[in-house]
Design a protein around this motif. Sequence first.
Motif, PDB file in Angstrom:
ATOM      1  N   TYR A 157       0.815  -1.431  -0.096  1.00  0.00           N
ATOM      2  CA  TYR A 157      -0.183  -0.035  -0.090  1.00  0.00           C
ATOM      3  C   TYR A 157       1.108   1.598  -0.013  1.00  0.00           C
ATOM      4  O   TYR A 157       1.882   1.453   0.608  1.00  0.00           O
ATOM      5  CB  TYR A 157      -1.007  -0.326   1.584  1.00  0.00           C
ATOM      6  N   ILE A 208      -3.957  -0.770   9.427  1.00  0.00           N
ATOM      7  CA  ILE A 208      -5.271  -0.972   9.241  1.00  0.00           C
ATOM      8  C   ILE A 208      -5.290  -1.978   8.571  1.00  0.00           C
ATOM      9  O   ILE A 208      -6.407  -2.612   8.053  1.00  0.00           O
ATOM     10  CB  ILE A 208      -6.506   0.261   9.633  1.00  0.00           C
ATOM     11  N   MET A 209      -5.020  -1.257   6.718  1.00  0.00           N
ATOM     12  CA  MET A 209      -5.454  -1.818   5.353  1.00  0.00           C
ATOM     13  C   MET A 209      -4.392  -2.843   5.321  1.00  0.00           C
ATOM     14  O   MET A 209      -5.107  -3.868   4.876  1.00  0.00           O
ATOM     15  CB  MET A 209      -5.518  -0.219   4.552  1.00  0.00           C
ATOM     16  N   ILE A 231      -4.106  -5.041   7.107  1.00  0.00           N
ATOM     17  CA  ILE A 231      -4.198  -5.967   7.925  1.00  0.00           C
ATOM     18  C   ILE A 231      -6.082  -6.893   7.959  1.00  0.00           C
ATOM     19  O   ILE A 231      -6.188  -7.877   7.364  1.00  0.00           O
ATOM     20  CB  ILE A 231      -4.682  -5.859   9.700  1.00  0.00           C
ATOM     21  N   GLU A 232      -6.816  -5.716   7.387  1.00  0.00           N
ATOM     22  CA  GLU A 232      -8.011  -5.852   6.444  1.00  0.00           C
ATOM     23  C   GLU A 232      -7.816  -6.872   4.821  1.00  0.00           C
ATOM     24  O   GLU A 232      -8.555  -8.018   4.836  1.00  0.00           O
ATOM     25  CB  GLU A 232      -8.638  -4.472   5.879  1.00  0.00           C
ATOM     26  N   GLU A 233      -7.304  -6.785   4.829  1.00  0.00           N
ATOM     27  CA  GLU A 233      -5.801  -7.515   4.014  1.00  0.00           C
ATOM     28  C   GLU A 233      -5.861  -8.672   3.691  1.00  0.00           C
ATOM     29  O   GLU A 233      -5.173  -9.670   2.628  1.00  0.00           O
ATOM     30  CB  GLU A 233      -5.783  -6.283   2.964  1.00  0.00           C
ATOM     31  N   SER A 234      -5.455  -9.352   4.711  1.00  0.00           N
ATOM     32  CA  SER A 234      -4.888  -9.805   4.954  1.00  0.00           C
ATOM     33  C   SER A 234      -5.421 -11.137   5.496  1.00  0.00           C
ATOM     34  O   SER A 234      -7.228 -11.097   5.259  1.00  0.00           O
ATOM     35  CB  SER A 234      -3.305  -9.800   6.597  1.00  0.00           C
ATOM     36  N   ASP A 235      -5.040 -11.855   6.110  1.00  0.00           N
ATOM     37  CA  ASP A 235      -5.773 -13.326   6.350  1.00  0.00           C
ATOM     38  C   ASP A 235      -5.999 -13.219   8.436  1.00  0.00           C
ATOM     39  O   ASP A 235      -6.212 -13.865   9.043  1.00  0.00           O
ATOM     40  CB  ASP A 235      -5.500 -15.166   6.740  1.00  0.00           C
ATOM     41  N   GLU A 247      -6.714 -10.758  12.116  1.00  0.00           N
ATOM     42  CA  GLU A 247      -7.849  -9.901  12.830  1.00  0.00           C
ATOM     43  C   GLU A 247      -7.393  -9.200  13.998  1.00  0.00           C
ATOM     44  O   GLU A 247      -5.669  -9.069  14.191  1.00  0.00           O
ATOM     45  CB  GLU A 247      -8.559 -10.359  13.675  1.00  0.00           C
ATOM     46  N   LEU A 248      -7.634  -7.629  13.582  1.00  0.00           N
ATOM     47  CA  LEU A 248      -6.004  -6.517  14.357  1.00  0.00           C
ATOM     48  C   LEU A 248      -5.602  -7.682  15.677  1.00  0.00           C
ATOM     49  O   LEU A 248      -4.397  -7.375  15.681  1.00  0.00           O
ATOM     50  CB  LEU A 248      -6.942  -5.658  15.001  1.00  0.00           C
TER      51      LEU A 248
END
Length: 256
Positions: free
Chosen positions: A188, A240-241, A243-247, A249-250
């Motif tokens: 990103y 955050i972006m 993490i959202e695109e990964s497998d 959770e935060l």
Amino acid sequence: MKNMRFLGTGSVTGQEIITNKDLELMIGDGFDPSRTPLCFSDWVEELTGIKERRWTRDETTEDMMTEASRLALEDAELTINDIDFIISVSETGDSIIPDPSIEISHRLGNSNIPGFTFDAACAGSLYGLYLAYPFIANGIHKKILLVAGETLHKRLNRDPTTFILLGDAAGAVVLGADNEKGISSMPYVGASYSKSITITENMPNDPRVKLDGRNSGCIIMGSGKNVFKNAVNSMCGAGIMAIEESDFELEEIQER
């Protein structure tokens, strides 16, 4: 599509250790003591966390970038002959032609590796990963050397806004493909226009002036608070972006 993996890393810094006391002598009357009850060196450390920084002596930007590249290749247990493309990043390179990427390749023992150099300031390495990813993921190149380096003390005005912050260093990474591990999607990147950091018109000690006839200017920070705030917010948003695109959770992230 394959993942892009770090195969080896290397880094070097300038040879000269510059303490906050050293800077105090260089700045002289340029610091207003009324802005803090602390002495200059303590103020710098409290404000930035920096006690000392590294500046180059006689070594050039390309010297540091070449050594960082050599260390990265050594860490990856590879040689320059295993690399098929080089991306270098610098705004303080000591030459424009030959291109620093080709210069580094030549110094490491192979003058026939294609590459290019670009300038993206502090975000240069991230932009380098962004540019390298599709080459690796699509199999266009098998192994890429990404190297970034700056001798920023050459572009510092002797004032407290930037003089206390920046130094000289280089870092390199060897990138390759992997079916399971590594970066699995385009890195990103983002941007936000601002004049919080600018460059003045005159730069008498720019090493490229005698080559291209241009004065590139000194780095001036108009609003350090704006730079810091924008950097923190941008990094939080990017994290955050990612993490959202990964497998994941935060809540699963254990280290930053």
